[in-house]
Design a protein around this motif. Structure first.
Motif, PDB file in Angstrom:
ATOM      1  N   UNK A 211       0.841  -1.216   0.000  1.00  0.00           N
ATOM      2  CA  UNK A 211       0.000   0.000   0.000  1.00  0.00           C
ATOM      3  C   UNK A 211       0.865   1.251   0.000  1.00  0.00           C
ATOM      4  N   UNK A 212       1.957   1.186   0.753  1.00  0.00           N
ATOM      5  CA  UNK A 212       2.803   2.378   0.802  1.00  0.00           C
ATOM      6  C   UNK A 212       3.513   2.584  -0.548  1.00  0.00           C
ATOM      7  N   UNK A 213       3.867   1.486  -1.224  1.00  0.00           N
ATOM      8  CA  UNK A 213       4.437   1.627  -2.579  1.00  0.00           C
ATOM      9  C   UNK A 213       3.385   2.215  -3.524  1.00  0.00           C
ATOM     10  N   UNK A 214       2.168   1.692  -3.432  1.00  0.00           N
ATOM     11  CA  UNK A 214       1.080   2.178  -4.289  1.00  0.00           C
ATOM     12  C   UNK A 214       0.867   3.667  -4.118  1.00  0.00           C
ATOM     13  N   UNK A 215       1.062   4.139  -2.886  1.00  0.00           N
ATOM     14  CA  UNK A 215       0.834   5.561  -2.606  1.00  0.00           C
ATOM     15  C   UNK A 215       2.015   6.428  -3.033  1.00  0.00           C
ATOM     16  N   UNK A 216       3.242   5.938  -2.758  1.00  0.00           N
ATOM     17  CA  UNK A 216       4.401   6.844  -2.880  1.00  0.00           C
ATOM     18  C   UNK A 216       5.343   6.565  -4.040  1.00  0.00           C
ATOM     19  N   UNK A 217       5.250   5.378  -4.637  1.00  0.00           N
ATOM     20  CA  UNK A 217       6.267   5.039  -5.651  1.00  0.00           C
ATOM     21  C   UNK A 217       6.089   5.898  -6.900  1.00  0.00           C
ATOM     22  N   UNK A 218       7.193   6.142  -7.610  1.00  0.00           N
ATOM     23  CA  UNK A 218       7.125   7.009  -8.800  1.00  0.00           C
ATOM     24  C   UNK A 218       6.614   6.296 -10.057  1.00  0.00           C
ATOM     25  N   UNK A 219       6.308   4.997  -9.957  1.00  0.00           N
ATOM     26  CA  UNK A 219       5.748   4.270 -11.105  1.00  0.00           C
ATOM     27  C   UNK A 219       4.433   3.620 -10.684  1.00  0.00           C
ATOM     28  N   UNK A 220       3.612   3.237 -11.673  1.00  0.00           N
ATOM     29  CA  UNK A 220       2.394   2.511 -11.358  1.00  0.00           C
ATOM     30  C   UNK A 220       2.749   1.149 -10.769  1.00  0.00           C
ATOM     31  N   UNK A 221       2.023   0.794  -9.719  1.00  0.00           N
ATOM     32  CA  UNK A 221       2.320  -0.434  -8.976  1.00  0.00           C
ATOM     33  C   UNK A 221       1.144  -1.412  -9.077  1.00  0.00           C
ATOM     34  N   UNK A 222       1.469  -2.663  -9.391  1.00  0.00           N
ATOM     35  CA  UNK A 222       0.467  -3.730  -9.316  1.00  0.00           C
ATOM     36  C   UNK A 222       0.764  -4.521  -8.048  1.00  0.00           C
ATOM     37  N   UNK A 223      -0.155  -4.482  -7.097  1.00  0.00           N
ATOM     38  CA  UNK A 223       0.023  -5.217  -5.836  1.00  0.00           C
ATOM     39  C   UNK A 223      -0.347  -6.677  -6.031  1.00  0.00           C
TER      40      UNK A 223
END
Ligand SMILES: Cc1cc2nc3c(=O)[nH]c(=O)nc-3n(C[C@H](O)[C@H](O)[C@H](O)COP(=O)(O)O)c2cc1C
Length: 361
Positions: A211-223
């Protein structure tokens, strides 16, 4: 009703209704028909299975991991794995390997088979793969990654994505660092299995970190990780910061997992025993196109039948019967008897019960 609908009208109508409610998304520059994507799985995500999953609502699919060396040596079995069905629309080919040049050459070959994107496996925990420096081993030394990514990227015209784990082990969780490097090198999006390599398939996927990657990462994230039931997928879909979700083991057991999360309370839509058996028939129809004979076809579909039956009453008896018969028609008859006798889907295994605890990512 969709043109050339693959299923009988009763089932196709339910599929079309639910498909229309999906949320089309764009990850990086790549459009997908839903935010629910099929995970790459070795020996499972071949053309027939991917096509079936697209029919049943997957917004996109990824091939099983394919060896860059096998491609470069023109190995016949590896080259077979690159085949895409002309009806597949949203497919990525996943490659694995350790050397940038070898991966770049293989990616150029893979591109000719007509996928929508090329994906790099950076999550495989299997010793044989990790031992060569490929799979999740690539997470160990991020300083190597800029050259690795840029060499592959430069070789191809198609967009490039990666699938990683959150890190090598508990003490070296570095998904965010890897994603930042990926961003610099022009990777389009990142699928993240929420476990470390050391965890293999034990414990739980770390959704707090996802969730934190989904919120803060600079690329689109697939969890990705452990979304094995419709209730879990629906709840996550409604609350996640990730731009998309990836489902692996869940749809193997429940082929309607890309659709059921879109059922609304007052719909009265549910998938019947007839629907389950029709899915079985469709898989056989698609697998027949790629199997050289009935024996190979039988081997390729048996495991799917058993997985789809897992968790229902008498699944053990069904499994024994399926393994005992060497005959395709009899296998179809046994499957018909089993799936048509299902009355209550609630008897399916719960998400707490472990199911397939090894794999390549
Ligand atoms: C049988 C099996 C094979 C797998 N093969 C691959 C693969 O080829 N490439 C990959 O990136 N991940 C592979 N994985 C990992 C899945 O893509 C996914 O990350 C993992 O199963 C967690 O998601 P899930 O809980 O929805 O199954 C495999 C997993 C399983 C169970």
């Amino acid at each position: 009703m969709t043109k050339n609908a693959p299923f009988r009208p009763e089932l196709q109508k339910k599929i079309d209704t639910l498909k229309a409610r999906r949320k089309p998304i764009t990850l990086g520059s790549i459009p997908f028909e839903s935010n629910l994507i099929l995970a790459p799985m070795s020996s499972i995500c071949n053309a027939p299975y991917r096509l079936l999953m697209e029919d049943l609502g997957a917004g996109g699919t990824v091939s099983e991991l394919i060896s860059c060396h096998g491609i470069n040596y023109k190995n016949v079995r590896t080259t077979e794995m690159l085949k895409i069905d002309p009806r597949e629309k949203n497919i990525g080919i996943q490659l694995f390997g350790e050397g940038a040049e070898a991966m770049a050459n293989a990616a150029k070959v893979a591109e000719e088979f007509g996928p929508k994107f090329i994906d790099i496996n950076m999550g495989c925990p299997v010793k044989k793969v990790v031992g060569t420096g490929a799979g999740s081993s690539l997470l160990k030394d991020p300083t190597q990654l800029p050259v690795f990514f840029s060499t592959i990227k430069k070789a191809i015209k198609l967009p490039l994505s990666i699938k990683i784990r959150i890190g090598w082990d508990h003490d070296s969780i570095n998904a965010m660092e890897v994603i930042h490097i990926a961003k610099e090198e022009g990777i389009e999006f990142v699928a993240v299995h929420g476990r470390t390599r050391a965890q293999q398939y034990t414990g739980q996927a770390n959704w707090n970190l996802l969730e934190s990657l989904g919120e803060k990462a600079p690329l689109d994230i697939i969890g990705n990780g452990d979304l094995h039931t419709s209730a879990l997928v629906k709840a996550k879909m409604n609350s996640t910061n990730c731009q998309a979700l990836m489902l692996g083991r869940g749809p193997i057991r429940n082929p309607f997992l890309f659709l059921e999360p879109f059922i609304q309370e007052d719909d009265n839509i549910f998938f019947t025993p007839e629907d389950h058996f029709e899915v079985v028939q469709k898989l056989i129809e698609y697998a027949r196109i790629y199997a050289h004979n009935d024996h190979i076809l039988l081997i390729s579909i048996r495991k799917h039948l058993i997985w789809m039956a897992a968790g229902f009453n008498n699944a053990g008896v069904f499994r024994d019967l399926i393994f005992k018969t060497p005959d395709l028609d009899e296998t179809i008859k046994i499957s018909e008897d089993f799936f048509m006798s299902l009355q209550d889907q609630k008897k399916r295994l719960g998400d707490h019960e472990s199911f397939m605890t090894s794999g390549h990512g």
